[in-house]
Every structure is written in structure tokens, then in C-alpha cells.
Design an enzyme around this catalytic site. Structure first.
Site, PDB file in Angstrom:
ATOM      1  N   SER A  84      -6.644  -6.482 -12.206  1.00 36.26           N
ATOM      2  CA  SER A  84      -6.904  -5.661 -11.022  1.00 36.26           C
ATOM      3  C   SER A  84      -8.100  -4.732 -11.214  1.00 36.26           C
ATOM      4  O   SER A  84      -8.474  -4.011 -10.286  1.00 36.26           O
ATOM      5  CB  SER A  84      -5.663  -4.835 -10.665  1.00 36.26           C
ATOM      6  OG  SER A  84      -5.358  -3.905 -11.684  1.00 36.26           O
ATOM      7  N   ASN A 137     -11.246   3.040  -8.877  1.00 34.12           N
ATOM      8  CA  ASN A 137     -12.024   1.820  -9.089  1.00 34.12           C
ATOM      9  C   ASN A 137     -11.147   0.623  -9.433  1.00 34.12           C
ATOM     10  O   ASN A 137     -11.635  -0.507  -9.495  1.00 34.12           O
ATOM     11  CB  ASN A 137     -13.064   2.033 -10.191  1.00 34.12           C
ATOM     12  CG  ASN A 137     -14.149   2.976  -9.749  1.00 34.12           C
ATOM     13  OD1 ASN A 137     -14.611   2.909  -8.611  1.00 34.12           O
ATOM     14  ND2 ASN A 137     -14.550   3.873 -10.627  1.00 34.12           N
ATOM     15  N   ASN A 138      -9.869   0.858  -9.683  1.00 32.51           N
ATOM     16  CA  ASN A 138      -8.946  -0.231  -9.961  1.00 32.51           C
ATOM     17  C   ASN A 138      -8.327  -0.663  -8.632  1.00 32.51           C
ATOM     18  O   ASN A 138      -7.944   0.172  -7.819  1.00 32.51           O
ATOM     19  CB  ASN A 138      -7.861   0.226 -10.944  1.00 32.51           C
ATOM     20  CG  ASN A 138      -7.062  -0.926 -11.477  1.00 32.51           C
ATOM     21  OD1 ASN A 138      -6.352  -1.595 -10.735  1.00 32.51           O
ATOM     22  ND2 ASN A 138      -7.172  -1.161 -12.773  1.00 32.51           N
ATOM     23  N   ASP A 139      -8.225  -1.968  -8.416  1.00 29.52           N
ATOM     24  CA  ASP A 139      -7.756  -2.512  -7.147  1.00 29.52           C
ATOM     25  C   ASP A 139      -6.257  -2.801  -7.122  1.00 29.52           C
ATOM     26  O   ASP A 139      -5.771  -3.474  -6.205  1.00 29.52           O
ATOM     27  CB  ASP A 139      -8.513  -3.810  -6.831  1.00 29.52           C
ATOM     28  CG  ASP A 139      -9.984  -3.572  -6.560  1.00 29.52           C
ATOM     29  OD1 ASP A 139     -10.343  -2.474  -6.095  1.00 29.52           O
ATOM     30  OD2 ASP A 139     -10.789  -4.497  -6.817  1.00 29.52           O
TER      31      ASP A 139
END
Length: 160
Positions: free
Chosen positions: A136, A37-39
Site C-alpha cells: 500500500s 502518502n500510504n494508500d
């Protein structure tokens, strides 16, 4: 106390990206930005023109180093429930003297305001240019285009 991850740094590191402290998935896997879920890996891919999301972790680390990018966190260890920075009760700051081994380091980017605020509350200062980037975190996608442009603008002139 939860112990963080070792830094990803070497003598070729030009840019260091500092988070506050790894989330639970990252701690479990012993990998930076392991939560899908972190970009982070998508943003780094946009900057470098490489598809980091399709790489295994060891290859990601290798490609970061090839591009002069290092990773670490403000905190070495914390007392925290879950993954949220707001849950950090106490923490020990990393020993940043190791950065003396990075002669090409010229920029430190904080991955989000929380990492910056933790740095600003501590009793140390970097003798380098610092920038705060939009986080992010997947929760920050509402600023997607602005965030992508900010990361590219800040990092593109510094990467190999």
C-alpha cells in the site's frame, strides 16, 4: 529498539493484514498507516465501499472490526533508522499465539513483499491461507489499478 503497535483484532476478525513494522509517523501517532502518502486507507475503502480517508482514526478502527479486518505487523520491535524496512537491523517477531483468540480468522494478507519475506525468514508458520498483496506504500502507485484489483479480489469475499 522501537516498539510497534498493538494488534487490532477481536473474535470477529476474519482477515488479518500484516505489515512488516510501522513507519515513523505511525509510531509517533500510535496509529496504523498514519502517513498520508500510504494508500492503505484508500485501498480498504475501495474494498468496503466506505470512505476511510474521511474518518478519524478511532472510527477507522471500529469500521475495520465491523468488516472483520484486523491489522498487525510481523515485528513487535526493531532497531531501525527512519521508516524504511531496508533499515531494519534487528527485530523481535510478534507473538502470534494471540491469534488463537480469533476463531473466525481464515486469511492472512501480507501488505507487500517485504512483510512476506520477513515472515518467511522467521521460524513460524500459519495454519491458514496466506496471500501477499502489492504494498500500500505510496511509492507503489505505479501499479495502482493492478494493486486495487488485487486487494479487492483478495479481501472482498472475506469481509462482512
Amino acid at each position: 529498539m522501537k516498539k510497534g503497535l498493538n494488534p487490532i483484532l477481536d473474535e470477529n476478525t476474519e482477515v488479518l493484514i500484516l505489515g512488516s513494522f510501522p513507519g515513523e509517523k505511525s509510531l509517533q501517532k500510535r496509529q496504523y498507516y498514519a502517513d498520508p502518502n500510504n494508500d492503505f486507507w484508500k485501498l480498504i475503502g475501495n474494498v468496503t465501499g466506505k470512505n476511510f480517508e474521511k474518518m478519524n482514526y478511532d472510527t477507522r478502527v471500529e469500521k475495520l472490526k465491523e468488516n472483520g479486518i484486523g491489522l498487525w505487523d510481523v515485528y513487535e520491535s526493531v532497531e531501525r533508522r527512519g521508516s524504511s524496512d531496508s533499515e531494519i537491523k534487528t527485530g523481535k517477531v510478534n507473538d502470534f499465539s494471540v491469534l488463537e483468540n480469533c476463531p473466525n480468522l481464515n486469511l492472512i494478507c501480507f501488505n507487500g513483499k517485504k512483510a512476506t519475506s520477513k515472515y518467511e525468514r522467521e521460524d513460524f508458520q500459519f495454519e491458514l491461507e496466506t496471500k501477499t498483496l502489492l504494498s500500500s506504500s505510496g511509492a507503489n502507485r505505479k501499479h495502482g489499478e493492478e494493486r486495487r484489483e488485487q486487494w479487492e479480489s483478495a479481501l472482498s469475499k472475506h469481509i462482512n
